[in-house]
Design an enzyme around this catalytic site. Structure first.
Site, short mmCIF file in Angstrom:
data_model
loop_
_atom_site.label_atom_id
_atom_site.label_comp_id
_atom_site.label_asym_id
_atom_site.label_seq_id
_atom_site.Cartn_x
_atom_site.Cartn_y
_atom_site.Cartn_z
N HIS A 108 0.81 -1.13 0.00
CA HIS A 108 0.12 0.02 0.10
C HIS A 108 0.94 1.39 -0.16
O HIS A 108 1.49 1.62 1.04
CB HIS A 108 -0.90 0.02 1.20
CG HIS A 108 -1.90 -1.24 1.11
ND1 HIS A 108 -3.07 -1.13 0.25
CD2 HIS A 108 -2.01 -2.15 1.98
CE1 HIS A 108 -3.64 -2.23 0.48
NE2 HIS A 108 -3.29 -2.53 1.48
N HIS A 118 -0.94 -6.74 -5.00
CA HIS A 118 -0.96 -7.79 -4.49
C HIS A 118 -0.24 -9.04 -4.99
O HIS A 118 -0.36 -9.00 -6.23
CB HIS A 118 -2.60 -8.36 -3.95
CG HIS A 118 -2.73 -9.68 -3.80
ND1 HIS A 118 -3.16 -10.51 -4.71
CD2 HIS A 118 -2.68 -10.60 -2.81
CE1 HIS A 118 -3.33 -11.84 -4.30
NE2 HIS A 118 -2.76 -11.75 -3.10
N ASN A 120 0.66 -13.43 -4.62
CA ASN A 120 1.01 -14.73 -3.67
C ASN A 120 1.33 -15.85 -4.63
O ASN A 120 0.88 -15.96 -5.85
CB ASN A 120 0.06 -15.05 -2.86
CG ASN A 120 -1.15 -15.57 -3.56
OD1 ASN A 120 -1.34 -16.97 -3.67
ND2 ASN A 120 -2.01 -14.84 -3.90
N ARG A 122 1.64 -20.21 -3.74
CA ARG A 122 1.16 -21.23 -2.94
C ARG A 122 1.67 -22.46 -3.65
O ARG A 122 1.05 -22.94 -4.62
CB ARG A 122 0.02 -20.70 -2.09
CG ARG A 122 -1.05 -20.82 -3.25
CD ARG A 122 -2.42 -20.21 -2.50
NE ARG A 122 -3.50 -20.31 -3.39
CZ ARG A 122 -3.94 -19.22 -4.35
NH1 ARG A 122 -3.18 -18.08 -4.12
NH2 ARG A 122 -4.85 -19.30 -5.24
N HIS A 157 1.12 -5.97 -17.79
CA HIS A 157 0.60 -7.17 -18.65
C HIS A 157 1.72 -7.77 -19.37
O HIS A 157 1.69 -9.05 -19.62
CB HIS A 157 -0.70 -6.91 -19.22
CG HIS A 157 -1.99 -7.05 -18.59
ND1 HIS A 157 -2.66 -8.13 -18.09
CD2 HIS A 157 -2.54 -5.84 -17.68
CE1 HIS A 157 -3.64 -7.68 -17.42
NE2 HIS A 157 -3.53 -6.38 -17.22
N HIS A 187 -20.82 -7.81 -5.82
CA HIS A 187 -21.81 -6.64 -5.27
C HIS A 187 -21.85 -5.49 -5.64
O HIS A 187 -22.57 -4.60 -5.39
CB HIS A 187 -21.73 -7.06 -3.72
CG HIS A 187 -20.45 -6.39 -3.26
ND1 HIS A 187 -19.30 -7.35 -3.16
CD2 HIS A 187 -19.94 -5.32 -2.48
CE1 HIS A 187 -18.12 -6.68 -2.59
NE2 HIS A 187 -18.71 -5.44 -2.26
N GLY A 270 -8.01 -21.95 11.30
CA GLY A 270 -7.37 -21.45 12.49
C GLY A 270 -5.92 -20.71 12.44
O GLY A 270 -5.04 -21.06 13.25
#
Length: 313
Positions: A108, A118, A120, A122, A157, A187, A270
């Protein structure tokens, strides 16, 4: 500073340890690159252990010359049963032990002319005695500008395309479309940003191929972002631009808390709340029924830049 070395498994077998070697190196290298890019602040290390299995290292930078807040986190966690967010669409995983590891980051910036970003990468694996492991890679990178520039979108891109081109001519188009569809606020009927790459449940042409794709996407991230940040970091801005940045950050928060699969998986399994929610911006605002002035640079973001398009056409 050079990118971390590419790690290759000895054979085309599922090699979790090779994945962790790369992720640890990528985590360290990227944090050093981002400190150099910021030019002032340094990351603080927060190492943690998960009671249910595993742990990680979260690094946070605040109040820098470039970044108001930057978070880069490595984690490797394990468990004996999967949360609903992971098992709902993969019922064959029920009853398997699992491990998930990755590096995730959100940047940010202070200046509203520098985009938020952003990324990531994984790896997920689920095992049951006597059976072949179920595994896949996922991740990508996406760009969320407040005041967008065509040349930045094209550079972003083009670098994304270059990251995956050696591994399949179809991958950029596939991962770009997936990104456009995933980072979309249903939404509100608008995209979160100008897209990039997104992939999940990816096994490619076997472990070695899929692992190479993940590594290439990781190491191309800094090449995609740093030139944009350098071009825009010294543009003058006033309270108007700052106010708009905070409003658009609200859209970012909405996506992460309502729609993001990674956030849901982390909370349901968790995971460590502070590390999961490190992606949230330090300051944000919501104005009731905010509408940008027609014809303004603020209106141009949603009318011109956010609709999905072929930036490399």
């Amino acid at each position: 500073m050079s990118n971390p070395p590419i790690v290759s498994p000895h054979r085309d077998t599922v090699d979790s340890e090779a994945v962790q070697v790369f992720l640890n190196s990528f985590h360290d290298t990227l944090c050093t690159q981002l400190e150099e890019l910021d030019g002032n602040a340094r990351f603080l290390d927060d190492e943690w252990i998960r009671d249910a299995g595993g742990g990680g290292l979260t690094r946070i930078m605040t109040d820098g010359a470039l970044f108001e807040k930057a978070g880069v986190a490595f984690s490797r966690v394990t468990g004996t049963s999967l949360p609903p967010s992971a098992s709902a669409h993969r019922p064959e995983l029920a009853g398997r032990g699992w491990e998930a590891m990755g590096v995730s980051l959100v940047l940010h910036p202070n200046n509203p002319y520098v985009p938020t970003t952003h990324a990531n990468v994984r790896f997920f694996r689920a095992d049951r005695e006597g059976e072949e492991p179920v595994w896949w890679f996922g991740g990508g990178f996406d760009l969320t500008p407040y005041y967008a520039f065509t040349e930045d979108c094209i550079h972003w891109h083009r670098t994304a395309r270059d990251a995956v081109a050696p591994y399949g001519e179809h991958l950029y188009a596939t991962f770009k479309t997936w990104c456009d569809e995933y980072f979309f606020l249903k939404h509100r009927g608008e995209a979160r940003g100008v897209g990039g790459l997104f992939f999940d449940d990816f096994t490619g042409d076997g472990f070695t191929h899929a692992f190479a794709v993940m590594q290439s996407i990781a190491t191309h991230f800094y090449q995609a972002y740093a030139p944009i940040a350098e071009r825009r970091r010294n543009i003058h801005y006033a309270q108007r631009e700052r106010d708009f940045q905070l409003i658009r950050r609200g859209r970012y928060v909405e996506f992460n808390l309502v729609l993001d699969r990674g956030t849901l998986f982390g909370l349901q399994s968790g995971g460590r709340t502070e590390s999961i929610l490190m992606s949230l911006p330090p300051q944000v605002s919501w104005q009731y029924n905010y509408q940008p002035e027609p014809g303004s640079p603020e209106a141009e973001l949603t009318s011109r830049f956010l609709p999905a398009q072929e930036w490399l056409a």
